[in-house]
Design a protein around this motif. Structure first.
Motif, PDB file in Angstrom:
ATOM      1  N   PHE A   1       0.857  -1.183   0.000  1.00 48.57           N
ATOM      2  CA  PHE A   1       0.000   0.000   0.000  1.00 48.57           C
ATOM      3  C   PHE A   1       0.894   1.234   0.000  1.00 48.57           C
ATOM      4  N   ASN A   2       0.864   1.965  -1.105  1.00 48.95           N
ATOM      5  CA  ASN A   2       1.679   3.159  -1.268  1.00 48.95           C
ATOM      6  C   ASN A   2       0.905   4.360  -0.725  1.00 48.95           C
ATOM      7  N   ASN A   3       1.067   4.626   0.551  1.00 45.98           N
ATOM      8  CA  ASN A   3       0.319   5.700   1.207  1.00 45.98           C
ATOM      9  C   ASN A   3       0.857   7.090   0.890  1.00 45.98           C
ATOM     10  N   LEU A   4       1.821   7.174  -0.004  1.00 44.24           N
ATOM     11  CA  LEU A   4       2.372   8.466  -0.402  1.00 44.24           C
ATOM     12  C   LEU A   4       1.681   9.049  -1.634  1.00 44.24           C
ATOM     13  N   VAL A   5       0.665   8.371  -2.152  1.00 45.47           N
ATOM     14  CA  VAL A   5      -0.042   8.930  -3.303  1.00 45.47           C
ATOM     15  C   VAL A   5      -0.616  10.299  -2.929  1.00 45.47           C
ATOM     16  N   ALA A   6      -0.641  11.213  -3.903  1.00 50.02           N
ATOM     17  CA  ALA A   6      -0.988  12.604  -3.601  1.00 50.02           C
ATOM     18  C   ALA A   6      -2.404  13.002  -3.986  1.00 50.02           C
ATOM     19  N   ASN A   7      -2.971  12.339  -4.983  1.00 51.55           N
ATOM     20  CA  ASN A   7      -4.316  12.725  -5.419  1.00 51.55           C
ATOM     21  C   ASN A   7      -5.173  11.488  -5.668  1.00 51.55           C
ATOM     22  N   LYS A   8      -6.451  11.732  -5.925  1.00 51.73           N
ATOM     23  CA  LYS A   8      -7.401  10.630  -6.063  1.00 51.73           C
ATOM     24  C   LYS A   8      -7.027   9.700  -7.217  1.00 51.73           C
ATOM     25  N   GLN A   9      -6.596  10.254  -8.337  1.00 48.22           N
ATOM     26  CA  GLN A   9      -6.241   9.404  -9.471  1.00 48.22           C
ATOM     27  C   GLN A   9      -5.078   8.474  -9.109  1.00 48.22           C
ATOM     28  N   GLU A  10      -4.047   9.030  -8.465  1.00 48.84           N
ATOM     29  CA  GLU A  10      -2.930   8.186  -8.035  1.00 48.84           C
ATOM     30  C   GLU A  10      -3.403   7.136  -7.032  1.00 48.84           C
ATOM     31  N   TYR A  11      -4.285   7.536  -6.149  1.00 48.07           N
ATOM     32  CA  TYR A  11      -4.832   6.604  -5.156  1.00 48.07           C
ATOM     33  C   TYR A  11      -5.548   5.451  -5.850  1.00 48.07           C
ATOM     34  N   LEU A  12      -6.386   5.760  -6.819  1.00 50.67           N
ATOM     35  CA  LEU A  12      -7.142   4.723  -7.503  1.00 50.67           C
ATOM     36  C   LEU A  12      -6.251   3.804  -8.345  1.00 50.67           C
ATOM     37  N   GLU A  13      -5.163   4.354  -8.896  1.00 46.43           N
ATOM     38  CA  GLU A  13      -4.335   3.592  -9.814  1.00 46.43           C
ATOM     39  C   GLU A  13      -3.045   3.033  -9.208  1.00 46.43           C
ATOM     40  N   HIS A  14      -2.529   3.683  -8.152  1.00 40.93           N
ATOM     41  CA  HIS A  14      -1.194   3.314  -7.677  1.00 40.93           C
ATOM     42  C   HIS A  14      -1.083   3.147  -6.164  1.00 40.93           C
ATOM     43  N   TRP A  15      -2.189   2.998  -5.483  1.00 34.24           N
ATOM     44  CA  TRP A  15      -2.134   2.819  -4.040  1.00 34.24           C
ATOM     45  C   TRP A  15      -1.849   1.374  -3.664  1.00 34.24           C
ATOM     46  N   GLU A  16      -2.524   0.471  -4.290  1.00 33.56           N
ATOM     47  CA  GLU A  16      -2.425  -0.962  -3.998  1.00 33.56           C
ATOM     48  C   GLU A  16      -1.743  -1.625  -5.191  1.00 33.56           C
ATOM     49  N   VAL A  17      -0.419  -1.778  -5.086  1.00 33.20           N
ATOM     50  CA  VAL A  17       0.369  -2.212  -6.242  1.00 33.20           C
ATOM     51  C   VAL A  17       1.438  -3.224  -5.830  1.00 33.20           C
ATOM     52  N   PRO A  18       1.986  -3.962  -6.808  1.00 39.20           N
ATOM     53  CA  PRO A  18       3.136  -4.821  -6.504  1.00 39.20           C
ATOM     54  C   PRO A  18       4.296  -3.953  -6.010  1.00 39.20           C
ATOM     55  N   ALA A  19       5.088  -4.479  -5.102  1.00 36.19           N
ATOM     56  CA  ALA A  19       6.207  -3.720  -4.534  1.00 36.19           C
ATOM     57  C   ALA A  19       7.128  -3.163  -5.615  1.00 36.19           C
ATOM     58  N   SER A  20       7.276  -3.897  -6.713  1.00 35.67           N
ATOM     59  CA  SER A  20       8.157  -3.443  -7.797  1.00 35.67           C
ATOM     60  C   SER A  20       7.680  -2.136  -8.432  1.00 35.67           C
ATOM     61  N   GLU A  21       6.404  -1.779  -8.258  1.00 32.03           N
ATOM     62  CA  GLU A  21       5.845  -0.566  -8.851  1.00 32.03           C
ATOM     63  C   GLU A  21       5.706   0.571  -7.839  1.00 32.03           C
ATOM     64  N   SER A  22       6.323   0.415  -6.684  1.00 31.60           N
ATOM     65  CA  SER A  22       6.226   1.406  -5.622  1.00 31.60           C
ATOM     66  C   SER A  22       7.613   1.698  -5.056  1.00 31.60           C
ATOM     67  N   TRP A  23       7.696   2.686  -4.215  1.00 34.08           N
ATOM     68  CA  TRP A  23       8.957   2.996  -3.545  1.00 34.08           C
ATOM     69  C   TRP A  23       9.453   1.820  -2.701  1.00 34.08           C
ATOM     70  N   HIS A  24       8.552   0.907  -2.343  1.00 36.77           N
ATOM     71  CA  HIS A  24       8.928  -0.276  -1.566  1.00 36.77           C
ATOM     72  C   HIS A  24       9.915  -1.177  -2.329  1.00 36.77           C
ATOM     73  N   GLY A  25       9.875  -1.092  -3.656  1.00 37.56           N
ATOM     74  CA  GLY A  25      10.685  -1.958  -4.510  1.00 37.56           C
ATOM     75  C   GLY A  25      12.166  -1.837  -4.274  1.00 37.56           C
ATOM     76  N   ARG A  26      12.633  -0.705  -3.758  1.00 42.93           N
ATOM     77  CA  ARG A  26      14.083  -0.545  -3.537  1.00 42.93           C
ATOM     78  C   ARG A  26      14.625  -1.490  -2.466  1.00 42.93           C
ATOM     79  N   PHE A  27      13.712  -2.088  -1.689  1.00 41.67           N
ATOM     80  CA  PHE A  27      14.148  -3.007  -0.627  1.00 41.67           C
ATOM     81  C   PHE A  27      14.103  -4.467  -1.070  1.00 41.67           C
ATOM     82  N   ILE A  28      13.525  -4.724  -2.231  1.00 33.36           N
ATOM     83  CA  ILE A  28      13.340  -6.103  -2.699  1.00 33.36           C
ATOM     84  C   ILE A  28      14.534  -6.544  -3.535  1.00 33.36           C
TER      85      ILE A  28
END
Length: 160
Positions: free
Chosen positions: A133-160
């Motif tokens: 869950f990428n809780n850093l999304v800034a607007n509704k569109q980002e929330y709808l499209e990029h909030w719940e994503v594979p780690a590789s598509e989020s800032w979390h991916g740098r740890f994988i």
């Protein structure tokens, strides 16, 4: 002024607060009532703010604000932070700690410290396909499209 979440424009500003545990059904009812009351009265320099909320997975409080008529001011943002801090105290939960990570393990949502998340990534207990869950999304569109994503598509991916 409160509206429905679906009526907010895609450009609406979003704040996401993740709880360290699921809320009970009774707590959810109370939180819904408290959020409705707060957002109905939320203002910036005397101007009503058009806002909405939703609670996802019984643990994420998502507040959206349509800033096309009136934008959030420093004072109005402070007011919302104090409101969220009040919820933390009332329900004995963490909502403001951004150094924790939530992700899916099957149908279950796991909440871990950043250091535990890194350890899990190192030990391969989570992968680039783990839904985060990428809780850093800034607007509704980002929330709808990029909030719940594979780690590789989020800032979390740098740890994988």
């Amino acid at each position: 002024m409160i509206t429905t979440f679906t009526e907010l424009p895609d450009s609406a500003r979003i704040w996401i607060y993740q709880s360290n545990r699921n809320f009970t059904e009774e707590e959810l009812k109370e939180i819904n009532d408290l959020l409705t009351q707060f957002l109905t009265e939320w203002t910036a320099h005397g101007a009503a703010l058009e806002a909405a909320f939703e609670i996802r997975y019984n643990r994420f409080i998502v507040i959206g604000l349509d800033q096309s008529n009136a934008a959030a001011s420093g004072c109005s943002i402070d007011t919302s932070v104090h409101f969220i801090q009040g919820l933390e105290k009332r329900y004995g939960v963490e909502l403001m700690d951004r150094m924790n990570v939530s992700f899916k393990q099957g149908d279950y949502i796991t909440y871990k410290s950043m250091s535990d998340f890194k350890k899990m990534a190192k030990s391969k207990a989570i992968s680039k396909n783990t839904i985060v869950f990428n809780n850093l999304v800034a607007n509704k569109q980002e929330y709808l499209e990029h909030w719940e994503v594979p780690a590789s598509e989020s800032w979390h991916g740098r740890f994988i």
